[in-house]
Each structure stands twice: as C-alpha cells, then as structure tokens.
Design an enzyme around this catalytic site. Sequence first.
Site, PDB file in Angstrom:
ATOM      1  N   LYS A   1       0.834  -1.202   0.000  1.00 31.56           N
ATOM      2  CA  LYS A   1       0.000   0.000   0.000  1.00 31.56           C
ATOM      3  C   LYS A   1       0.874   1.259   0.000  1.00 31.56           C
ATOM      4  CE  LYS A   1      -3.703  -2.761   1.944  1.00 31.56           C
ATOM      5  NZ  LYS A   1      -4.384  -3.312   3.146  1.00 31.56           N
TER       6      LYS A   1
ATOM      7  N   ASP B   1     -10.669   2.911   4.145  1.00 31.25           N
ATOM      8  CA  ASP B   1     -10.623   1.461   3.954  1.00 31.25           C
ATOM      9  C   ASP B   1     -11.995   0.833   4.276  1.00 31.25           C
ATOM     10  OD1 ASP B   1      -9.088  -0.752   3.154  1.00 31.25           O
ATOM     11  OD2 ASP B   1      -8.686  -1.336   5.227  1.00 31.25           O
TER      12      ASP B   1
ATOM     13  N   GLN C   1      -4.132  -1.939   9.401  1.00 28.52           N
ATOM     14  CA  GLN C   1      -4.016  -3.246   8.747  1.00 28.52           C
ATOM     15  C   GLN C   1      -4.607  -4.349   9.625  1.00 28.52           C
ATOM     16  OE1 GLN C   1      -2.904  -3.892   5.527  1.00 28.52           O
ATOM     17  NE2 GLN C   1      -3.724  -5.925   5.944  1.00 28.52           N
TER      18      GLN C   1
END
Lengths: 280, 280
Positions: free
Chosen positions: A55, A122, A99
């Site tokens: 990312k 996200d 994450q």
Amino acid sequence: MTATVLDGKSLSLQMEAELAVRIQALKAKLSGKSPVLATILVGDDPASATYVKMKGDACERIGMASRKVILPESTTTAELLQEIDQLNADPLVHGILLQHPVPKQIDERICFDRIDIKKDVDGVTTLGFGKMAMSEPAYGSSTPAGIMHLLRHHGIAIEGKHVVVIGRSPILGKPIAMMMLNANATVTHCHSRTRGLAELVGLADIVVAALNQPEFVKGAWIKEGAVVVDAGYHPGRIGDVELAAVIDRCSAYTPVPGGVGPMTIATLMAQTIEAAEKYA
Amino acid sequence: MTATVLDGKSLSLQMEAELAVRIQALKAKLSGKSPVLATILVGDDPASATYVKMKGDACERIGMASRKVILPESTTTAELLQEIDQLNADPLVHGILLQHPVPKQIDERICFDRIDIKKDVDGVTTLGFGKMAMSEPAYGSSTPAGIMHLLRHHGIAIEGKHVVVIGRSPILGKPIAMMMLNANATVTHCHSRTRGLAELVGLADIVVAALNQPEFVKGAWIKEGAVVVDAGYHPGRIGDVELAAVIDRCSAYTPVPGGVGPMTIATLMAQTIEAAEKYA
C-alpha cells in the site's frame, strides 16, 4: 467458451494513472503538499507487513504521501486508540488504514470504529458499513468495493443475477453481500455452517469466494457460464476456488494473483484521494 | 401435520407482564418516575397514527410513560431534527420512536440517524444497523428483533437452516437477513428484481415475507414443513403470504394479525426498558 479474465492488475494500473493526475490537481489545493494516507501496522505478522508495504508502494507510485505508523506486537487497545486519535485530529492526514489483523490482545472492532468516518477510506467502521448498507454516502470496504468496480468495468451484469457469497467476514463477506443486494442482485449468503453448499453454489450466476480456505470451492460445483470471483490468496498462487477445474466452463474469472488483490489497493488509493478532495 | 401457531399476541402479553415488573424496579432507581418512551408522529397518515397509538397504549399497560410529539404534515427536516435534538438532550427520555413513514418532503434517513444511539430503541439508525451487523451491542430494528425472539421462544432452529427473506427495507428486510446470518442461517435475500422467486422460496426452511404486497407469496411456492413468517398486514386481515394455501403443509406460521405485529411493539417496549436500565 473462452472466459474473460477479470484482470485486476491491469485495471489497477489504469486507475493509478488517473489517480496520479488527480493528485497533481490536489497538490495545488494543498499548497504544494501531497494528500496523506496513514498506515498503521501493529506487530510482526509478515503477511500484514507485506500488505502495508504494498500500500505504501502504491502511494509512492501515484505521488501520494504515506505516513507509516509501526507499533510493537505488545501494543494495547488503549495505545492503538491513542494513535488513531492523533491521526484523526491531524489535518494533514486524509485517510487512515489500520491493517487487519491486529494482535489478539487488541479489540480490533473498537479500534476500527475509532477511525473518523471522514478518514475511513478502507471502509472498516460499523458506521460506514451501516451507511453503505442503507445506500448513504460512505467509503466501501476496499476489497468488496474493488470487486464491484472490477465487475462493472468488464460490463458484468449484476441486476437480477443470483450471487452466491461464501464467507461472512466484516470487511469482505458481509459488505460484498450488501453491495450486491444494493446492485439489485439476489444474494445467497453461505458460510461455515451452511448445509448443501455445493448445490447452492451451483445456482449462482456469480460466485464470490471469500472464505479464506485454499481451493475449498470445487470447480465442478460451479454452473457453466458463471462468473467466478476469487478473493482468496494462498501459498502456491492459489485462491479459494479450484480455478483450474472451472476455467474452461465459466464466463469470466478473477485470476489469483492479479485479480482481486490489486483492486483492493487501487480502491484504497482512490478512496483516500476522494477524501482529500472532499475535506482538504 | 398440525402447524405450530407462532402466536405473537400471546408472547407479547407474557413479555408485557415481565416488563411491568422491571418498570417497578426502575421507578425506585428513577426516584419514583417512570421510564419514558418519546413517540414522534409527523403528519396525517391514519395507519401511522394507529401504530403510534398502539405503542402509547402498550406503554400505559406496562406502566411506562410516553411523551407524545405530534407534528404537522408540513413539518420540515430541520424542524423534525430540532425535535429529535431536544429529546436526545432530555435526561427524562430513555427511548425515541420516530414513526415511519414521514411525509415525503422530510429526509427520513437524516432524521433517523439523528437519534442518539443510546435512545435508538426502535433500531433505525445506520450506526445501530452496522453494530448489529457486526455483532456489537445495539438495539435491533423492532420488527425483525421481535421475529427472532418469537422464533427462539418456540424453539425454531435457525443455525444451518436456509432462510429466504423477501424484501429489503432498511427496517425489516435488511436487518432480518443480517440477524438470520448472525444466527448461522444460510440466507437468500430476494426482492422486486429477483428472478425465479417461486423456485427460491421453495428452497426455504424458513420464509420471511416482508415485501408489503397482499398475498404476493403463494402458498404453493412454500416447501412442505417450512416455517412461514409473514410480516405483512393488509386490509381484510391478510398478510404478504397466501396463508390459507399453506397452513396445512407448513410446520409453523405467524398468524395475521396476532403474529409479527404484537412482537414489534413488545420489542420496542423491552428495548426502551433496557435503555432505561442501562443509562438511567
């Protein structure tokens, strides 16, 4: 039948080229500064480290800045919340990626939900999920939003189709089922407690495998001409579907790797830029 | 086969008796005051007026106070939001019910979402939906939460069963599908764009009809031995299912009226008392 390859790698590169242009426009608005995606990696999971690196690399390719927060395996929920609060408050940060998964002593749900909805690029908050489910503006969870984009890009009809989703995780199975429903598909949602899975998969016009078990979904289960979306990724470059056994009978499929994975990252980038355009 | 009648009327009376006891205990905590459900009725819809009256009557039966807010048909979104803000801020109010539907000039979603999550005892906010979907504590939407309670009360197994939900409204179809999924059912979610509805309904162990069309779901579609939940209510005391045609073949069914309707109200009462117990 020659199946269409739903090439996520190729589409993600196209998206990146377009995003790079938007970033240049954004920089003018931000007095020369780049928009910023903050990435939080907690602990020593090598796969998570790889995903965060990918990312960060994508940010670099398109000219977006990334702020890398790395926390030790022993991090507590309170410590992680404090980091999130700081990033929420920082006007230079436009998006926050935490994450998944975090070490087991951390309450991941509380931490996800602490992310400001404006920076939840996200799509991991319960509020964002609820808004998306009710067709209100919200960033979708990156992987399912990337899958929807990939299917639409290839002109795959969704309305009125029977979609069978296998798996019900908060960031993949549940949101993709809701996105498909909102796109007017009939959705059958299967999981580890489902009985007669093979027969149900056999009804699908579109199969979304998101159960995270290597080649659990057998090629023979899948109806001729169906579309196969494989969100799994396992050692040996295989996914959740026994792809070799269905590749000659399906109408389209996502390759593993190079299908769903790159779309997840490109969607995260796109949603971060959208956030920066909206709130910068 | 003699089908079990899923008698919501009878269960709701049992619930009311238990709730009346809890209210007496609450009054001690609230210095003699009763917990309060605020009900908001906007405009002249006679069905809505009836529903609000039924909820007020239920409050009275169990010894809970209700605060009745009645607003004219011409109310704007801003005016309704102001009322909601006042009720949110009022420490004497423990739950807020905004009767659906509101007049068409009002943005119902914005108004629903303005309700403080602590007082969202009717389970209408996107945040509450998101939390429920992710198995976090939240008040479920009253009608689907009432259906789940009714099924559990009668010992109807849900885990591993195939549930077909017809309808995808924000306060019924979407939440019941999610509640069933979280209860480990395999869920097929159908709606107006579904093709082959009859065949899909025929697969169901449990059918939940929530499409608001009189007797749209034909008795012949339903598998022998299935459980029939009918959330519809139409003139002539009929629901969304052609019940007469399936009553001899199903294993259990909700009567219309006296099935789902009373459970909606009892659930609203129960969730208001829960809120009062938690935050009073």
